[in-house]
Design a protein around this motif. Structure first.
Motif, PDB file in Angstrom:
ATOM      1  N   THR A 284       0.834  -1.205   0.000  1.00  0.00           N
ATOM      2  CA  THR A 284       0.000   0.000   0.000  1.00  0.00           C
ATOM      3  C   THR A 284       0.866   1.252   0.000  1.00  0.00           C
ATOM      4  N   ARG A 285       1.934   1.251   0.790  1.00  0.00           N
ATOM      5  CA  ARG A 285       2.833   2.409   0.805  1.00  0.00           C
ATOM      6  C   ARG A 285       3.494   2.608  -0.561  1.00  0.00           C
ATOM      7  N   ALA A 286       3.864   1.523  -1.210  1.00  0.00           N
ATOM      8  CA  ALA A 286       4.466   1.634  -2.539  1.00  0.00           C
ATOM      9  C   ALA A 286       3.467   2.186  -3.549  1.00  0.00           C
ATOM     10  N   LEU A 287       2.223   1.748  -3.476  1.00  0.00           N
ATOM     11  CA  LEU A 287       1.180   2.261  -4.369  1.00  0.00           C
ATOM     12  C   LEU A 287       0.929   3.745  -4.105  1.00  0.00           C
ATOM     13  N   ASN A 288       0.885   4.101  -2.838  1.00  0.00           N
ATOM     14  CA  ASN A 288       0.718   5.516  -2.485  1.00  0.00           C
ATOM     15  C   ASN A 288       1.853   6.366  -3.037  1.00  0.00           C
ATOM     16  N   GLY A 289       3.068   5.826  -2.969  1.00  0.00           N
ATOM     17  CA  GLY A 289       4.229   6.576  -3.411  1.00  0.00           C
ATOM     18  C   GLY A 289       4.210   6.899  -4.890  1.00  0.00           C
ATOM     19  N   GLU A 290       3.545   6.042  -5.676  1.00  0.00           N
ATOM     20  CA  GLU A 290       3.438   6.274  -7.119  1.00  0.00           C
ATOM     21  C   GLU A 290       2.047   6.755  -7.527  1.00  0.00           C
ATOM     22  N   HIS A 291       1.206   7.064  -6.527  1.00  0.00           N
ATOM     23  CA  HIS A 291      -0.141   7.596  -6.776  1.00  0.00           C
ATOM     24  C   HIS A 291      -0.985   6.639  -7.627  1.00  0.00           C
ATOM     25  N   VAL A 292      -0.857   5.351  -7.349  1.00  0.00           N
ATOM     26  CA  VAL A 292      -1.656   4.337  -8.040  1.00  0.00           C
ATOM     27  C   VAL A 292      -2.993   4.180  -7.320  1.00  0.00           C
ATOM     28  N   PRO A 293      -4.106   4.258  -8.015  1.00  0.00           N
ATOM     29  CA  PRO A 293      -5.412   4.072  -7.352  1.00  0.00           C
ATOM     30  C   PRO A 293      -5.514   2.677  -6.731  1.00  0.00           C
ATOM     31  N   HIS A 294      -6.005   2.615  -5.515  1.00  0.00           N
ATOM     32  CA  HIS A 294      -6.129   1.316  -4.873  1.00  0.00           C
ATOM     33  C   HIS A 294      -7.231   1.343  -3.818  1.00  0.00           C
ATOM     34  N   THR A 295      -7.762   0.146  -3.578  1.00  0.00           N
ATOM     35  CA  THR A 295      -8.794  -0.069  -2.566  1.00  0.00           C
ATOM     36  C   THR A 295      -8.283  -1.149  -1.624  1.00  0.00           C
ATOM     37  N   THR A 296      -8.425  -0.932  -0.317  1.00  0.00           N
ATOM     38  CA  THR A 296      -7.928  -1.915   0.646  1.00  0.00           C
ATOM     39  C   THR A 296      -9.026  -2.337   1.615  1.00  0.00           C
ATOM     40  N   ARG A 297      -8.912  -3.582   2.066  1.00  0.00           N
ATOM     41  CA  ARG A 297      -9.803  -4.101   3.113  1.00  0.00           C
ATOM     42  C   ARG A 297      -8.953  -4.996   4.008  1.00  0.00           C
ATOM     43  N   PHE A 298      -8.495  -4.414   5.133  1.00  0.00           N
ATOM     44  CA  PHE A 298      -7.552  -5.099   6.011  1.00  0.00           C
ATOM     45  C   PHE A 298      -8.158  -5.496   7.360  1.00  0.00           C
ATOM     46  N   TRP A 299      -9.362  -5.061   7.680  1.00  0.00           N
ATOM     47  CA  TRP A 299     -10.054  -5.463   8.904  1.00  0.00           C
ATOM     48  C   TRP A 299      -9.244  -5.118  10.157  1.00  0.00           C
ATOM     49  N   ALA A 300      -8.583  -3.984  10.146  1.00  0.00           N
ATOM     50  CA  ALA A 300      -7.647  -3.636  11.215  1.00  0.00           C
ATOM     51  C   ALA A 300      -8.292  -3.593  12.600  1.00  0.00           C
ATOM     52  N   HIS A 301      -9.508  -3.096  12.699  1.00  0.00           N
ATOM     53  CA  HIS A 301     -10.159  -2.937  14.004  1.00  0.00           C
ATOM     54  C   HIS A 301     -11.329  -3.910  14.174  1.00  0.00           C
ATOM     55  N   HIS A 302     -11.314  -4.984  13.402  1.00  0.00           N
ATOM     56  CA  HIS A 302     -12.395  -5.960  13.449  1.00  0.00           C
ATOM     57  C   HIS A 302     -12.220  -6.869  14.658  1.00  0.00           C
ATOM     58  N   SER A 303     -13.312  -7.251  15.284  1.00  0.00           N
ATOM     59  CA  SER A 303     -13.228  -8.053  16.506  1.00  0.00           C
ATOM     60  C   SER A 303     -12.917  -9.520  16.233  1.00  0.00           C
ATOM     61  N   THR A 304     -13.257 -10.012  15.059  1.00  0.00           N
ATOM     62  CA  THR A 304     -12.997 -11.409  14.710  1.00  0.00           C
ATOM     63  C   THR A 304     -11.597 -11.556  14.123  1.00  0.00           C
ATOM     64  N   ARG A 305     -10.867 -12.591  14.558  1.00  0.00           N
ATOM     65  CA  ARG A 305      -9.548 -12.859  13.991  1.00  0.00           C
ATOM     66  C   ARG A 305      -9.711 -13.522  12.629  1.00  0.00           C
TER      67      ARG A 305
END
Length: 338
Positions: A284-305
Motif C-alpha cells: 500500500t505504501r508503494a502504491l501511495n508513493g506512485e499515486h496508483v489508485p487502490h482499494t484496501t480491506r484489512f479489517w484492522a479494528h475488526h473483533s474477529t480474527r
C-alpha cells in the motif's frame, strides 16, 4: 476456516521440525540437505482441506455457469500452462475477463482448488480463467510467472471466443498466487523489470483494467519477519536457493520495488491475523508513493480474527463482505476502461 488453517500450519511446523532433527543428526550431510522432504510436508498440509467454502446457494450459482476445461497455453521455454475458463450461460458477449492465479506456497494446488471462486465471479458477469502453473520444487522461478504472463496474453487474444472483451482485462491471485499476479502486473507496466526478466517491453497502451491481490507477499526483504509457517521451505523450493535472500533475482519478486505510476488500479485484502498482514501495508505504501489508485480491506479494528485466506470461506460474513467489495472494484474499473 481460521481454525482449520491454523491447525494445518501447526502440523507443517511440527513436520518440518522433525525433518530438521533428522538433518542435524547427520552433520556431514547438512550442506547437501535437500529441500524435497520439507516441500513434501508443506504440500501435504496445503492440500489437506478445501480452498473455497461456499454457502447453500452455490448449486444455483453453479447452474448459471459453463466451463471450458484444460485449455493449453504455449509458454516459451517451459511447459504449457492450463486454463479452465468459466463464463455465464446467459450473459451477452463483451464481458470483462479475469485471469486468476491460485495460491499454495508455490509448491501446491491447481486450478481446480479455486474453481468455486471462479464460478462465483463468472456468475456475476465475467469471463474467468483459472490458471494451473508448474509447481516447485520440480519447477523453479520464473517459470510460473512466465506461464501466468502467457495465460494473460492468451486470454486477451482469445477473449472474444469466450464472450469476453479483450480491452477490459483483470488479473488476480491469492497468497503465493497474489505475489505472482502482482509481479505479472509489474512486468506489464515497468519496462526496466521486463528488460531484466527478458520479457517483451510493455506496450504504451495499458491493457490491464485492474489487479486483485488477496493475502499475498510482496517484499522479499521483509517477509522473513512475518512468521509465516514454513516460509523458508516455500521460497527455497521456488528459487532453488537455500538462503533465498541471496537468490540473484530476488528483487524481481518484490513488487514493492517494482511499482511505477503505470501500475494498474489495485484491490488489496488480507486478514487482521494473517502473518502477511504487514506485506499488504508495505505494498500500500508503494502504491501511495506512485499515486496508483487502490482499494484496501484489512479489517484492522475488526473483533474477529481473520487468518490467511479468510476471503475464501463464504460461510462467514467477512468473506461475503470482501467479495462484494471486490465485485464493486471490478465493476467500477471495468466501466472506466476506454
Amino acid at each position: 476456516m481460521s481454525t482449520r488453517f491454523s491447525h494445518r500450519y501447526v502440523r507443517v511446523l511440527l513436520g518440518l521440525a522433525a525433518a530438521t532433527v533428522v538433518a542435524v543428526g547427520a552433520p556431514l550431510a547438512v550442506n547437501r540437505l535437500s529441500v524435497q522432504p520439507g516441500a513434501a510436508l508443506a504440500k501435504t498440509v496445503f492440500e489437506s482441506g478445501p480452498a473455497v467454502k461456499v454457502g447453500q446457494d452455490f448449486l444455483h450459482i453453479e447452474q448459471r455457469v459453463r466451463k471450458t476445461a484444460n485449455v493449453a497455453v504455449p509458454v516459451s521455454g517451459a511447459k504449457p500452462a492450463l486454463l479452465d475458463v468459466y463464463r455465464p450461460k446467459t450473459e451477452p458477449a463483451n464481458l470483462p475477463t479475469i485471469l486468476w492465479v491460485h495460491g499454495g506456497g508455490y509448491l501446491s494446488g491447481d486450478k481446480a482448488q479455486v474453481a468455486k471462486y471462479a464460478i462465483k465471479l463468472a456468475s456475476d458477469g465475467f469471463v474467468v480463467a483459472s490458471l494451473q502453473y508448474s509447481l516447485a520444487p520440480d519447477t523453479k522461478y520464473p517459470v510460473p510467472v512466465a506461464q501466468a504472463d502467457a495465460a494473460l496474453t492468451y486470454l486477451r487474444n482469445h477473449a472474444v471466443a469466450y464472450g469476453g472483451n479483450p480491452d477490459i482485462e483483470f488479473v488476480g491471485g491469492d497468497s503465493a498466487g497474489a505475489q505472482i499476479t502482482s509481479q505479472v502486473a509489474a512486468i506489464r507496466t515497468n519496462p526496466a523489470l521486463a528488460q531484466d526478466m527478458h520479457f517483451p517491453a510493455p506496450s504504451a497502451v495499458r491493457h490491464l483494467a485492474g489487479v486483485v491481490l488477496d493475502c499475498g507477499l510482496y517484499d522479499m526483504n521483509t517477509v522473513g519477519a512475518s512468521g509465516f509457517p514454513a516460509l523458508r521451505t516455500l521460497l527455497w523450493s521456488y528459487t532453488g536457493v537455500r538462503d533465498w535472500k541471496r537468490f540473484g533475482a530476488i528483487d524481481q519478486l518484490s513488487t514493492t520495488r517494482q511499482i511505477t505510476k503505470n501500475y494498474p488500479a489495485t484491490y488489496l485484502t488480507v486478514g487482521n491475523a494473517d502473518p502477511f498482514r504487514g506485506q499488504s501495508d508495505e505494498l500500500t505504501r508503494a502504491l501511495n508513493g506512485e499515486h496508483v489508485p487502490h482499494t484496501t480491506r484489512f479489517w484492522a479494528h475488526h473483533s474477529t480474527r481473520l487468518n490467511h485466506e479468510y476471503q475464501f470461506d463464504f460461510t462467514t460474513p467477512e468473506a461475503n463482505a470482501n467479495y462484494a467489495a471486490t465485485l464493486q472494484f471490478l465493476q467500477t474499473h471495468a466501466q472506466e476502461q476506454p
